[in-house]
Design an enzyme around this catalytic site. Structure first.
Site, mmCIF file in Angstrom:
data_model
loop_
_atom_site.group_PDB
_atom_site.id
_atom_site.type_symbol
_atom_site.label_atom_id
_atom_site.label_comp_id
_atom_site.label_asym_id
_atom_site.label_seq_id
_atom_site.Cartn_x
_atom_site.Cartn_y
_atom_site.Cartn_z
ATOM 1 N N SER A 78 0.793 -1.227 0.000
ATOM 2 C CA SER A 78 0.000 0.000 0.000
ATOM 3 C C SER A 78 0.825 1.275 0.000
ATOM 4 O O SER A 78 0.359 2.298 -0.475
ATOM 5 C CB SER A 78 -0.945 -0.004 1.199
ATOM 6 O OG SER A 78 -0.198 -0.081 2.402
ATOM 7 N N HIS A 121 -5.655 -4.048 -1.749
ATOM 8 C CA HIS A 121 -5.367 -3.001 -2.737
ATOM 9 C C HIS A 121 -5.297 -3.587 -4.150
ATOM 10 O O HIS A 121 -4.501 -3.128 -4.973
ATOM 11 C CB HIS A 121 -4.056 -2.285 -2.409
ATOM 12 C CG HIS A 121 -4.179 -1.308 -1.295
ATOM 13 N ND1 HIS A 121 -4.834 -0.097 -1.419
ATOM 14 C CD2 HIS A 121 -3.768 -1.365 -0.011
ATOM 15 C CE1 HIS A 121 -4.783 0.557 -0.281
ATOM 16 N NE2 HIS A 121 -4.148 -0.188 0.609
ATOM 17 N N LYS A 142 -12.622 -0.906 0.112
ATOM 18 C CA LYS A 142 -11.802 -0.152 -0.840
ATOM 19 C C LYS A 142 -12.513 -0.124 -2.206
ATOM 20 O O LYS A 142 -13.563 0.497 -2.325
ATOM 21 C CB LYS A 142 -10.386 -0.710 -0.861
ATOM 22 C CG LYS A 142 -9.660 -0.323 0.449
ATOM 23 C CD LYS A 142 -8.280 -0.875 0.610
ATOM 24 C CE LYS A 142 -7.690 -0.343 1.925
ATOM 25 N NZ LYS A 142 -6.865 -1.314 2.635
#
Ligand SMILES: *Cc1c(COP(=O)(O)O)cnc(C)c1O
Length: 398
Positions: free
Chosen positions: A184, A212, A241
């Protein structure tokens, strides 16, 4: 003495502040999106994990409202007592089918998924080989497990092989390699092709944390392993996310693994079931991400990333290389990163400076993140703001 305790807490806060490490919470007055309202004005947002632009999307929002209307606010129960609703089963099926796994177990957060995955599956006879840059929740999950621990330098395949050899030499029964699918702070994608080859050579399992990556990396956005064209044993991920941005985590794996985790994973057994609104929004996000519109969103996302990278490099900024929509602008000095972020906000762009201990000392940066919801125009405005701030602060030549 309790008096001493409170004095110590205040002293710690002062120490954090004196080192310039206090993280203030800035209040947003609008939905999440490419433009947000901060302090009474509209600013461009380049620091959300909103990769597909689905957080704040009207359809995703309405799907959450409809689910809440149908199923209520929540279960007031953990899953195994009276907390399993039809919509939980639908969400489990939807994410397992999307990512190509037999089954799924849901958690309140990916933090809990990582906290709950190791301890039930591995004992002191086993070994966990973990990338040194892995997310805090993997590190905590590994700590809760009795398996022997081995660490390899970030994405260093020679070191990984050394650790695998050591684990075998130490007589490990089962070895599992644990890695973030995308790291990240740097936007680096794990070298899963090489990891797969080493896992095969040393007979190890692979666990990937794709927080991610799920929704946008690889074909249909199935994640880092799909991007690298390999299979893995376990994927942990988040709905917080790209997949709508609400909250909630999951583990996808073979059905017997999921079945055992449902009996033994402590954050699952001892924590409330996901709220229906979260399930409804997440399912709509999965539907969009997995379909033709998802392909368009991913095309836009990576076109945005390429445009931004090219313009920022041309302007003279030092970016970490890569293709991921996490694009760190390297500044080195922590104070400079803070000043730069503050100036950017004045110029109408919301970004955040990251410094030690989140990244190594002397490697402070502004981590920018692209979204499919950004227009080329907004990308260009942000590059212009960086140029202005960068010249003023002496980061690039004027
Ligand atoms: C964000 C993140 C998490 C935590 O996800 P939550 O669902 O917010 O708890 C875990 N691992 C990685 C790699 C992340 O980036």
């Amino acid at each position: 003495m309790t008096h001493d305790f409170y004095a110590r807490v205040r002293q710690t806060l002062e120490d954090i502040d004196a080192q310039g490490l206090t993280k203030p919470e800035r209040v947003i007055d609008s939905r999440q999106g490419p433009v947000i309202q901060v302090g009474g004005r509209d600013v461009l947002n380049f620091c959300a994990n909103n990769y597909l632009g689905l957080a704040g999307d009207e359809r995703v929002t309405q799907a959450g409202i409809a689910a809440q209307d149908r199923w209520g606010a929540g279960t007031a129960s953990v899953r195994f007592i009276c907390g399993t609703l039809g919509i939980h089963k639908q969400l489990e099926r939807a994410i397992a089918d999307y990512l190509g796994f037999e089954d799924t177990i849901l958690f309140a957060a990916a933090f809990d998924a990582n906290g709950g995955i190791f301890e039930p599956l591995f004992t002191d006879e086993d070994a966990i080989v973990s990338d040194s840059l892995n997310h805090a929740s993997i590190i905590d999950g590994v700590r809760l497990c009795k398996a022997k621990r081995y660490r390899f330098a970030n994405s260093d395949m020679d070191d990984l092989e050394t650790q695998l050899k050591q684990a075998r030499a130490d007589g490990a029964r089962t070895i599992i390699i644990a890695t973030d699918g995308a790291f990240s702070m740097d936007g680096y994608i794990a070298k899963l092709k090489d990891i797969r080859a080493l896992a095969d050579k040393y007979d190890a399992l692979i666990m990937v944390d794709d927080c991610h990556a799920t929704g946008f990396l690889g074909p249909k956005g199935r994640g880092s392993y799909a991007h690298c064209g390999v299979g893995v044993d376990f994927v942990t991920g988040t709905f917080g996310k790209a997949l709508g941005g609400a909250m909630g985590g999951f583990i996808c794996a073979k059905s017997e693994v999921v079945a055992l985790l449902k009996q033994r994973a402590r954050p699952y057994l001892f924590s409330n079931a996901l709220s229906p609104a979260v399930c409804g929004s997440s399912m709509e996000a999965i539907r969009i991400a997995g379909g033709a519109e998802g392909d368009q969103l991913r095309d836009q996302l990576f076109a945005n990333a390429r445009r931004y990278r090219a313009a920022m490099t041309e302007a003279g900024f030092d970016l970490l290389p890569g293709e991921h929509p996490i694009i760190p602008v390297m500044l080195g000095d922590a104070k400079l990163a803070q000043d730069m972020a503050a100036r950017m906000l004045e110029l109408g762009v919301y970004v955040i400076g990251f410094s030690f201990p989140v990244v190594p000392r002397g490697q402070a940066r502004i981590r920018t993140q692209m979204s499919a919801a950004h227009t080329f125009d907004q990308i260009d405005q942000t590059v212009d703001a960086f140029k202005t701030a960068g010249k003023e602060l002496g980061v690039i030549a004027s």
